[in-house]
Design an enzyme around this catalytic site. Sequence first.
Site, PDB file in Angstrom:
ATOM      1  N   HIS A 240       0.880  -1.170   0.000  1.00 22.44           N
ATOM      2  CA  HIS A 240       0.000   0.000   0.000  1.00 22.44           C
ATOM      3  C   HIS A 240       0.918   1.221   0.000  1.00 22.44           C
ATOM      4  O   HIS A 240       1.875   1.268   0.781  1.00 22.44           O
ATOM      5  CB  HIS A 240      -0.861  -0.034   1.278  1.00 22.44           C
ATOM      6  CG  HIS A 240      -2.018   0.903   1.239  1.00 22.44           C
ATOM      7  ND1 HIS A 240      -1.864   2.265   1.224  1.00 22.44           N
ATOM      8  CD2 HIS A 240      -3.353   0.668   1.207  1.00 22.44           C
ATOM      9  CE1 HIS A 240      -3.061   2.828   1.187  1.00 22.44           C
ATOM     10  NE2 HIS A 240      -3.981   1.882   1.175  1.00 22.44           N
ATOM     11  N   ARG A 262      -5.039  10.225  -1.620  1.00 27.89           N
ATOM     12  CA  ARG A 262      -4.522  10.425  -2.977  1.00 27.89           C
ATOM     13  C   ARG A 262      -5.685  10.640  -3.937  1.00 27.89           C
ATOM     14  O   ARG A 262      -5.607  11.468  -4.850  1.00 27.89           O
ATOM     15  CB  ARG A 262      -3.710   9.214  -3.422  1.00 27.89           C
ATOM     16  CG  ARG A 262      -2.338   9.142  -2.789  1.00 27.89           C
ATOM     17  CD  ARG A 262      -1.540   7.991  -3.371  1.00 27.89           C
ATOM     18  NE  ARG A 262      -2.074   6.703  -3.002  1.00 27.89           N
ATOM     19  CZ  ARG A 262      -2.520   5.774  -3.863  1.00 27.89           C
ATOM     20  NH1 ARG A 262      -2.449   5.980  -5.154  1.00 27.89           N
ATOM     21  NH2 ARG A 262      -3.010   4.625  -3.432  1.00 27.89           N
TER      22      ARG A 262
END
Length: 572
Positions: A240, A262
Amino acid sequence: MVQEARTFDSDILILGAGGAGLFAALHAHKAAPALSIAVAVKGLLGKCGCTRMVQGGYNVALAAEDSIERHFMDTIEGGKWLPDQELAWKLVVLAVERIKELENELGCFFDRNPDGTIHQKAFAGQTFDRTVHKGDLTGIEIINRLAEQVWARKISRLEEHRAVELVKAKDGKGIAGVLFIDMRTGEYVFVRAKAVLLATGGGPTMYKYHTPSGDKTCDGLAMALRAGLALRDMEMVQFHPTGLLAGPHTRMTGTVLEEGLRGAGGYLLNGAKERFMPRYDPKGERATRDVVSRAMFSEIRKGNTTPHGGLYISMSHLGAARVAREFKGMVERCADCGFDLAGGLVEVVPTAHYLMGGVEFAADCSTTLPGLFVAGEDSGGVHGANRLGGNGVANSTVFGAVAGDVMAQWVRNKPLQLPDQSAIDAAVAECERPFRGGAKGNLGKIRDQLYDVMWERVGIVRDAAGLQQASAELDALDAELDASSLAHAERTFNLTWHDWLNLKSLVAVSRAITVAAAARCDSRGAHFRSDFPDASALETSMFTSIKDGSVTMKPVAFTRVAPGQSLLRNVA
Ligand SMILES: Cc1cc2nc3c(=O)[nH]c(=O)nc-3n(C[C@H](O)[C@H](O)[C@H](O)COP(=O)(O)OP(=O)(O)OC[C@H]3O[C@@H](n4cnc5c(N)ncnc54)[C@H](O)[C@@H]3O)c2cc1C
């Protein structure tokens, strides 16, 4: 003086109390309430493992505009055509049943739309918003409800019982039971069982930065390797991109800062506070997890790093008030570690999240060892080269339930088997190894070396020379572990002893990851080889299968759809 293992019997024995283990227990009990069922778990039932940590949610095709075929195609394409298609099909079909069972029978409340239908949100890599959730604490809702249901039934609990060996029958033809250490007393316990479920949840905690819960140290996979079972796709380790980097001495380091940061437009900056993602991918920070993790790893390798050796995530250009409002939990988590997510910079690093690989198994959860079943993150083949976010908890609950149903049938009219006593004695002797020889060695140093080997040479970017070096280093670490011994002979909650056992499992499974990564000479999904940067032909896709230390490449059977085809109408 070491005692003999205390023994008792159970029809069905379940190792692990995550989504897979608890669903298996409930389904086996429902199918045959008179059976004796025991759930054995390294931690406390309901309080350990990764199902509890699920934030995002559960993928399932519920909406009229969605379909199981679409969920299936997303899973196959996301897995880069490596998934076993029969397993993936079972996942998407039965996820629908399980989510209804979770809501209507087990008491979970999921977020809803104003019209009363279940709310489903977007998750990366999927063509439809199909992720069912309860805010960003979905796992707590699921595990709390499952645990309550197990507590309410006549299902035995062996808490703080660490499984250490799968023991075969005397005639070698099937499983006879499992050897445990009762962590509270240090006693050995042998549970004879007609059927055993391996559901200890894998978990790539051999990497310097990792997300899974601390109780997970690949014990199940290490036991499966020792029992001679084949493990597939072990090179496929998902990272991740945004693990929190809060210094070496806090377990907060490695924990996930959610992907939505993000997604909402957050920037990743290097140590010089420059944005770098557009140089690597036109989608910038919104590229897929593997692409962003690789770009971050390159920046880190170039030495463009923050004080702790990572990178920054920056959200302030979106407005501090908006960030504080939309990402309250993440802002609080960062504040706990001294970072201001809303208005400042937070140090991040890619973090090992999930093992796609695991024990090879059939769609009824059976393995090649009669009586041994597997489900959840210990199993391999459902996700192929990459797991879609939201398919992890679906996998554990779907196959846990299948295993429960199947085991309840399997044990009918079957006797308990006589165990191979010499295997029990050998396993006890191996566990006793660190009590011989006074205080020697340094487990903390061995752990740090393991973290470095796996992160530097078997992590996000790999090559032949690095993997070969890693193999030699892992052999040396294993020898160092064997030569280490403990300062204290006390067995009651001797956590240093359990650290030693944890490291033994982690090194064994790290070796499997390393040899599988060396055997796969292409780059696909989570596996990237800088010396073979391209994917090989999808039409002739092979998966790695490791057994007794050597790897075989096996062809993927395209039983439902072949590369270039789709199950969706109106799609080429
Ligand atoms: C931070 C985080 C967030 C995640 N978010 C999502 C998400 O949003 N959606 C999604 O689909 N997936 C998510 N996942 C992945 C998901 O948690 C796993 O795929 C899934 O929950 C695994 O279930 P399991 O039952 O196989 O294992 P777990 O739930 O991990 O349970 C394993 C059990 O085995 C026990 N155990 C371990 N070793 C032994 C031993 N030697 N003896 C006895 N017991 C043992 C453990 O104590 C634990 O009880 C996330 C994972 C993490 C770490």
